[in-house]
Write a protein that holds these residues in place. Structure first.
Motif, mmCIF file in Angstrom:
data_model
loop_
_atom_site.group_PDB
_atom_site.id
_atom_site.type_symbol
_atom_site.label_atom_id
_atom_site.label_comp_id
_atom_site.label_asym_id
_atom_site.label_seq_id
_atom_site.Cartn_x
_atom_site.Cartn_y
_atom_site.Cartn_z
ATOM 1 N N TRP A 1 0.752 -1.356 0.358
ATOM 2 C CA TRP A 1 -0.090 -0.278 -0.004
ATOM 3 C C TRP A 1 1.070 1.038 0.283
ATOM 4 O O TRP A 1 2.081 1.159 0.638
ATOM 5 N N SER A 2 0.211 2.228 -0.391
ATOM 6 C CA SER A 2 1.412 3.471 -1.236
ATOM 7 C C SER A 2 0.552 4.721 -0.416
ATOM 8 O O SER A 2 -1.068 4.646 -1.844
ATOM 9 N N PHE B 1 -2.842 10.687 -2.738
ATOM 10 C CA PHE B 1 -3.806 9.578 -2.714
ATOM 11 C C PHE B 1 -2.963 7.792 -2.470
ATOM 12 O O PHE B 1 -2.498 7.951 -1.784
ATOM 13 N N LEU B 2 -4.235 7.267 -2.270
ATOM 14 C CA LEU B 2 -4.139 6.148 -1.570
ATOM 15 C C LEU B 2 -4.316 4.620 -2.487
ATOM 16 O O LEU B 2 -5.158 4.598 -3.257
ATOM 17 N N ILE B 3 -2.775 4.094 -3.088
ATOM 18 C CA ILE B 3 -2.402 2.745 -3.785
ATOM 19 C C ILE B 3 -2.173 1.409 -2.646
ATOM 20 O O ILE B 3 -2.227 1.525 -2.436
ATOM 21 N N ASP B 4 -3.238 0.892 -3.930
ATOM 22 C CA ASP B 4 -3.353 -0.605 -3.276
ATOM 23 C C ASP B 4 -2.121 -1.685 -3.979
ATOM 24 O O ASP B 4 -1.299 -1.004 -4.840
ATOM 25 N N PRO B 5 -1.882 -2.220 -3.864
ATOM 26 C CA PRO B 5 -0.618 -2.816 -3.860
ATOM 27 C C PRO B 5 -0.377 -3.665 -5.763
ATOM 28 O O PRO B 5 0.401 -3.709 -5.876
ATOM 29 N N ALA C 1 -10.119 0.545 3.037
ATOM 30 C CA ALA C 1 -9.853 0.202 1.836
ATOM 31 C C ALA C 1 -8.649 -1.347 2.668
ATOM 32 O O ALA C 1 -9.082 -2.453 1.427
ATOM 33 N N GLN C 2 -8.339 -1.170 3.188
ATOM 34 C CA GLN C 2 -7.206 -2.717 3.219
ATOM 35 C C GLN C 2 -8.371 -4.006 4.068
ATOM 36 O O GLN C 2 -8.884 -5.118 3.325
ATOM 37 N N TYR C 3 -9.700 -3.398 4.230
ATOM 38 C CA TYR C 3 -10.511 -4.410 4.848
ATOM 39 C C TYR C 3 -10.962 -4.550 3.645
ATOM 40 O O TYR C 3 -11.571 -5.991 3.332
ATOM 41 N N VAL D 1 -18.595 -4.705 2.606
ATOM 42 C CA VAL D 1 -18.589 -2.553 2.271
ATOM 43 C C VAL D 1 -18.076 -2.449 3.746
ATOM 44 O O VAL D 1 -18.808 -2.994 4.450
ATOM 45 N N CYS D 2 -17.207 -1.128 4.042
ATOM 46 C CA CYS D 2 -17.323 -0.082 5.106
ATOM 47 C C CYS D 2 -18.991 0.840 5.333
ATOM 48 O O CYS D 2 -18.326 2.013 4.408
ATOM 49 N N PRO D 3 -19.576 0.814 6.438
ATOM 50 C CA PRO D 3 -20.646 1.864 6.116
ATOM 51 C C PRO D 3 -19.270 3.663 7.019
ATOM 52 O O PRO D 3 -18.529 3.195 6.862
ATOM 53 N N ALA D 4 -20.516 4.977 6.330
ATOM 54 C CA ALA D 4 -19.626 5.555 7.231
ATOM 55 C C ALA D 4 -19.260 5.374 8.633
ATOM 56 O O ALA D 4 -19.976 5.043 9.111
#
Length: 187
Positions: free
Chosen positions: A33-34, A123-127, A155-157, A165-168
């Motif tokens: 993750w970056s 920016f959050l970037i996945d692997p 995002a990782q979850y 999905v993750c709620p608010a």
């Protein structure tokens, strides 16, 4: 057009990290993750407060498997000079990327062309090199690195739990949702 869900484009740039000049490419972001934190300029006002705040949370990001990179259109030489004189920037141990060619800022659609500087963007970037989250603020509004921690965890979850999905306001360990026809209109 949003870059969320899009793969990052190739780039190569010089950077400053822990007293050394290094080369960084898009390939360095793959497999982990970056966070890319674009900012307008070294030797400025809001920018050092943001970069210091990122450093204050850097260990927590690393525990989550996230590498942090700051990016401005200044050269890697300017990054070093700023590091040498600013008490806030002297604390930084993550990589400070030079985007002197403006290639990276253009790739991420955050270059202010008529000024030659990047917007204040995160920016959050996945692997896999796919952008999962973006935050852009006006130049005078500093960001809070602590707000990135729950975004990273969500995002990782979601990546590790397909179909959920993750709620608010979701926090690690709390209930998630499983989208289905049965949930329509019941939330």
């Amino acid at each position: 057009m949003s870059l969320v869900g899009k793969k990052i484009q190739p780039f190569k740039a010089m950077a400053f990290r822990n007293g050394e000049f290094i080369e960084v490419t898009d390939q360095d972001l793959l497999g982990k993750w970056s966070i890319l934190c674009f900012y307008p300029a070294d030797f400025s006002f809001v920018c050092p407060t943001e970069l210091e705040d990122l450093q204050d949370h850097y260990e927590e990001f690393k525990k989550l498997g996230v590498e942090v990179y700051s990016v401005s259109t200044d050269t890697h030489f300017v990054h070093k000079a700023w590091h040498d004189v600013s008490p806030a920037i002297q604390k930084i141990t993550y990589t400070m990327i030079s985007d002197a060619t403006h290639e990276i800022s253009r790739n991420f659609d955050v270059l202010i062309e008529d000024q030659g500087v990047a917007e204040r963007a995160t920016f959050l970037i996945d692997p896999d090199g796919v952008i999962q989250a973006i935050e852009i603020t006006a130049d005078g509004i500093g960001r809070d690195a602590s707000t990135l921690i729950p975004k990273v965890k969500a995002a990782q979850y979601v990546r590790n739990h397909p179909g959920e999905v993750c709620p608010a306001k979701w926090k690690e360990g709390e209930k998630t949702l499983k989208p289905s026809l049965d949930l329509v209109g019941k939330i």
